[in-house]
Design a protein around this motif. Structure first.
Motif, PDB file in Angstrom:
ATOM      1  N   GLY A  88      31.438  52.059  39.733  1.00 26.70           N
ATOM      2  CA  GLY A  88      31.135  50.757  39.112  1.00 26.70           C
ATOM      3  C   GLY A  88      32.420  50.038  38.718  1.00 26.70           C
ATOM      4  O   GLY A  88      33.499  50.639  38.706  1.00 26.70           O
ATOM      5  N   LEU A  89      32.280  48.762  38.376  1.00 25.00           N
ATOM      6  CA  LEU A  89      33.457  47.919  38.133  1.00 25.00           C
ATOM      7  C   LEU A  89      34.490  48.545  37.203  1.00 25.00           C
ATOM      8  O   LEU A  89      35.690  48.457  37.448  1.00 25.00           O
ATOM      9  CB  LEU A  89      33.005  46.591  37.508  1.00 25.00           C
ATOM     10  N   LEU A  90      34.025  49.168  36.132  1.00 27.55           N
ATOM     11  CA  LEU A  90      34.967  49.656  35.124  1.00 27.55           C
ATOM     12  C   LEU A  90      35.880  50.749  35.654  1.00 27.55           C
ATOM     13  O   LEU A  90      37.076  50.780  35.369  1.00 27.55           O
ATOM     14  CB  LEU A  90      34.180  50.174  33.908  1.00 27.55           C
ATOM     15  N   THR A  91      35.316  51.660  36.441  1.00 30.42           N
ATOM     16  CA  THR A  91      36.095  52.809  36.897  1.00 30.42           C
ATOM     17  C   THR A  91      36.577  52.647  38.338  1.00 30.42           C
ATOM     18  O   THR A  91      37.285  53.508  38.853  1.00 30.42           O
ATOM     19  CB  THR A  91      35.251  54.100  36.785  1.00 30.42           C
ATOM     20  N   ASN A  92      36.201  51.562  38.967  1.00 30.37           N
ATOM     21  CA  ASN A  92      36.629  51.299  40.333  1.00 30.37           C
ATOM     22  C   ASN A  92      38.158  51.250  40.378  1.00 30.37           C
ATOM     23  O   ASN A  92      38.781  50.611  39.544  1.00 30.37           O
ATOM     24  CB  ASN A  92      36.031  49.946  40.762  1.00 30.37           C
ATOM     25  N   LEU A 261      25.171  49.134  31.627  1.00 28.52           N
ATOM     26  CA  LEU A 261      24.371  49.663  30.508  1.00 28.52           C
ATOM     27  C   LEU A 261      25.286  50.310  29.472  1.00 28.52           C
ATOM     28  O   LEU A 261      25.129  50.102  28.273  1.00 28.52           O
ATOM     29  CB  LEU A 261      23.394  50.724  31.015  1.00 28.52           C
ATOM     30  N   ILE A 262      26.258  51.075  29.959  1.00 35.16           N
ATOM     31  CA  ILE A 262      27.117  51.802  29.030  1.00 35.16           C
ATOM     32  C   ILE A 262      28.215  50.907  28.467  1.00 35.16           C
ATOM     33  O   ILE A 262      28.364  50.763  27.250  1.00 35.16           O
ATOM     34  CB  ILE A 262      27.694  53.058  29.719  1.00 35.16           C
ATOM     35  N   ALA A 263      28.965  50.248  29.379  1.00 40.20           N
ATOM     36  CA  ALA A 263      30.090  49.403  28.906  1.00 40.20           C
ATOM     37  C   ALA A 263      29.566  48.238  28.086  1.00 40.20           C
ATOM     38  O   ALA A 263      30.255  47.729  27.214  1.00 40.20           O
ATOM     39  CB  ALA A 263      30.896  48.889  30.097  1.00 40.20           C
ATOM     40  N   GLY A 264      28.328  47.819  28.382  1.00 37.79           N
ATOM     41  CA  GLY A 264      27.822  46.604  27.768  1.00 37.79           C
ATOM     42  C   GLY A 264      27.077  46.802  26.465  1.00 37.79           C
ATOM     43  O   GLY A 264      26.661  45.829  25.857  1.00 37.79           O
ATOM     44  N   HIS A 265      26.876  48.037  26.010  1.00 37.53           N
ATOM     45  CA  HIS A 265      26.190  48.122  24.720  1.00 37.53           C
ATOM     46  C   HIS A 265      26.923  48.974  23.692  1.00 37.53           C
ATOM     47  O   HIS A 265      27.020  48.609  22.537  1.00 37.53           O
ATOM     48  CB  HIS A 265      24.732  48.562  24.886  1.00 37.53           C
ATOM     49  N   ILE A 390      44.472  42.511  22.377  1.00 36.17           N
ATOM     50  CA  ILE A 390      43.918  42.924  23.678  1.00 36.17           C
ATOM     51  C   ILE A 390      42.672  43.819  23.555  1.00 36.17           C
ATOM     52  O   ILE A 390      42.554  44.817  24.262  1.00 36.17           O
ATOM     53  CB  ILE A 390      45.000  43.651  24.518  1.00 36.17           C
ATOM     54  N   PRO A 391      41.717  43.433  22.698  1.00 33.91           N
ATOM     55  CA  PRO A 391      40.524  44.297  22.607  1.00 33.91           C
ATOM     56  C   PRO A 391      39.761  44.349  23.922  1.00 33.91           C
ATOM     57  O   PRO A 391      39.033  45.311  24.185  1.00 33.91           O
ATOM     58  CB  PRO A 391      39.676  43.622  21.519  1.00 33.91           C
ATOM     59  N   PHE A 392      39.916  43.322  24.760  1.00 38.66           N
ATOM     60  CA  PHE A 392      39.201  43.276  26.036  1.00 38.66           C
ATOM     61  C   PHE A 392      40.148  43.504  27.220  1.00 38.66           C
ATOM     62  O   PHE A 392      39.817  43.183  28.356  1.00 38.66           O
ATOM     63  CB  PHE A 392      38.491  41.926  26.196  1.00 38.66           C
ATOM     64  N   GLY A 393      41.344  44.039  26.957  1.00 37.45           N
ATOM     65  CA  GLY A 393      42.310  44.245  28.032  1.00 37.45           C
ATOM     66  C   GLY A 393      42.962  42.925  28.417  1.00 37.45           C
ATOM     67  O   GLY A 393      43.058  41.996  27.594  1.00 37.45           O
ATOM     68  N   LEU A 398      40.524  42.198  33.116  1.00 36.29           N
ATOM     69  CA  LEU A 398      39.990  41.794  31.803  1.00 36.29           C
ATOM     70  C   LEU A 398      38.485  42.074  31.770  1.00 36.29           C
ATOM     71  O   LEU A 398      37.790  41.863  32.771  1.00 36.29           O
ATOM     72  CB  LEU A 398      40.230  40.287  31.620  1.00 36.29           C
ATOM     73  N   CYS A 399      38.005  42.486  30.621  1.00 35.46           N
ATOM     74  CA  CYS A 399      36.579  42.778  30.463  1.00 35.46           C
ATOM     75  C   CYS A 399      35.721  41.613  30.965  1.00 35.46           C
ATOM     76  O   CYS A 399      35.879  40.482  30.518  1.00 35.46           O
ATOM     77  CB  CYS A 399      36.293  43.029  28.982  1.00 35.46           C
TER      78      CYS A 399
END
Ligand code: HEM
Length: 452
Positions: A88-92, A261-265, A390-393, A398-399
């Motif tokens: 998924g996007l986050l770990t890609n 689901l995970i990154a977003g909540h 940089i809480p969102f990178g 960027l998040c």
């Protein structure tokens, strides 16, 4: 820039070894003390791996933005996480595959789409507060962390997948926490323990993943058989190449859904939990926030335009994100050698960035440990280095959900604060656990008091 051709200062292998316990139990504090002792670039001589901890906004900007092509996400942190989120996007890792998926997902986070977030948040908060009214009759003690987790899961599922998970949020948030705990366990043992190894942690992880997979499969199946729609899941399912073939396989859609689901909540929930904690510790800030909300909204339902007018509420939220950034650790692997902050970074080297330590630089944030929402007044914010907060990178990775999180969190803070004051029971001691995300170690029990 001319390289000094010597490694940056750092603790050396023996000193590092003697700090292992500290590093394992309080890694964020360890990094902060490394910055205080050695400065902006710190070298950790880990056997078999060179690691560089950078904590200056210029160097962070260099890695995340200016020279981002030289850095991928092939790091221990993301490899462990990908056991849940796949590619998924986050770990890609990055490159074309990432770019294509980011482009498919992006419109679901546009301003137009986010306007649809408001009624969803309003519903989720209203139903959470109904439970709080009852809890209030029974003495008013609740675990705010758990409440925020369920509320934000409810929101992300409705917003991105058009699904009502409200009857299974308790089970699902439990499964997500078990799965994340497993990552913590993996991180603590500092090696990849194979999934088949017969230990309790592997069993709990498998059960948690079964719960998550079942929920995600149901979501995808239900939507695959109907018109796709314009939310994230609809876009993932409908994306086609020039020959009309689906761009994403079922597995790829699954990976994005689990990621979101995970990154977003969990991140939004943690940030809110910390915000409630800080507001309870600073009643003068809580009162100012409540005044703003009552003046701005009274008892009416909020609309999208209210979010930007809830200026003080947003400032308090940003200040909470500064002090307790849920994504407290960002890592990259240098593909080729580079020079960062005047020091050589070896090819394959691990680069460590920490929003937690960046947000405690006294030159950017005077009195860094104090909770002062006014730091985020428009003028002060404009004058600060962009990579000092940089809480969102930052940069291309960027998040994707940064605005989503800000809109959602501002509304939740406002809607809750106008009905309840949240207070910490006497003698509360909150321990910070900074592993996958920065969370309170044992939930956040708080006493709610209805505002008459
Ligand atoms: C307070 C809440 C949040 C925080 C603190 C947060 C933090 C972050 C950070 C620091 C990154 C960059 C990681 C890196 O560069 O290695 C990131 C990426 C990401 N976040 Fe968030 N996030 C939040 C909310 C959300 C929400 C609400 C969503 C989705 C609904 C989301 C989805 C993602 C995704 C998919 C990525 C990967 C983006 C990419 O690489 O293209 N996040 N987040």
């Amino acid at each position: 820039m001319q390289s000094k051709l010597s490694n940056p200062p750092g603790p050396g292998s023996w000193k590092l070894l003697s700090s292992l316990r500290n590093l394992r139990d309080q890694p964020h504090e360890y990094l902060l003390s490394a910055f205080q002792e050695y400065g902006d670039v710190v070298h950790f001589d880990i056997p078999g791996r060179q690691a560089f901890f950078i904590n200056h906004p210029d160097t962070v900007q260099h890695v995340l933005q200016m020279n981002h092509r030289n850095y991928d996400k092939n790091t221990f942190q993301y490899n462990v996480l990908s056991r849940i989120t796949g590619k998924g996007l986050l770990t890609n890792e990055g490159g074309e595959d990432w770019l294509q998926k980011r482009r498919i997902a992006q419109p679901a986070f546009s301003k137009n789409s986010l306007e649809g977030l408001v009624p969803i948040v309003v519903d989720a908060v209203e139903s959470m507060l109904m439970g709080w009214e009852e809890a209030n009759q029974r003495g008013g003690l609740i675990d705010v962390d758990r409440e925020m987790m369920q509320c934000t899961l409810d929101v992300v599922a409705k917003m991105l997948f058009g699904a009502d998970l409200s009857n299974q949020t308790y089970r699902l948030t439990g499964a997500v926490m078990d799965a994340l705990d497993y990552l913590i366990f993996q991180t603590r043992t500092l090696m990849m323990i194979p999934g088949w190894f017969p230990i309790r942690e592997n069993r709990v992880f498998r059960e948690a993943m079964t719960t998550i997979e079942q929920a995600v499969n149901e979501l995808i199946d239900r939507r695959s058989n109907s018109t796709p729609g314009h939310d994230l899941l609809g876009r993932l399912l409908a994306a086609q190449d020039e020959s009309g073939q689906p761009v994403l396989s079922r597995q790829e859609v699954r990976d994005e859904v689990v990621t979101m689901l995970i990154a977003g909540h969990e991140t939004v929930a943690s940030s809110l939990t910390w915000a409630w904690y800080l507001l309870a510790r600073h009643p003068e800030v809580r009162v100012s926030l409540q005044e703003e909300v009552v003046n701005m909204l009274g008892n009416r339902e909020p609309v999208y335009a209210d979010v930007s007018n809830l200026v003080y509420t947003q400032q308090a939220y940003h200040e909470a994100l500064r002090l307790f950034p849920p994504a407290w650790l960002i890592t990259r692997r240098a593909k080729d050698a580079d020079v960062v902050g005047g020091y050589p970074i070896t090819a394959g080297g691990l680069v460590i960035i920490s929003p937690f330590t960046m947000h405690r630089r006294p030159d950017i944030w005077p009195e860094p440990d104090q909770f002062i929402p006014d730091r985020f007044s428009e003028d002060s914010h404009r004058e600060r280095h962009r990579f000092g907060f940089i809480p969102f990178g930052g940069g291309p990775r960027l998040c994707i959900g940064n605005r989503f999180a800000e809109v959602e969190a501002t509304l939740i803070l406002a809607m809750v604060a106008r009905r309840f004051s949240l207070k910490l029971p006497p003698d509360t001691r909150v321990a910070v656990e900074a592993l996958v995300t920065m969370r309170p170690a044992n939930g956040m029990p708080m006493k709610i008091e209805a505002i008459s």
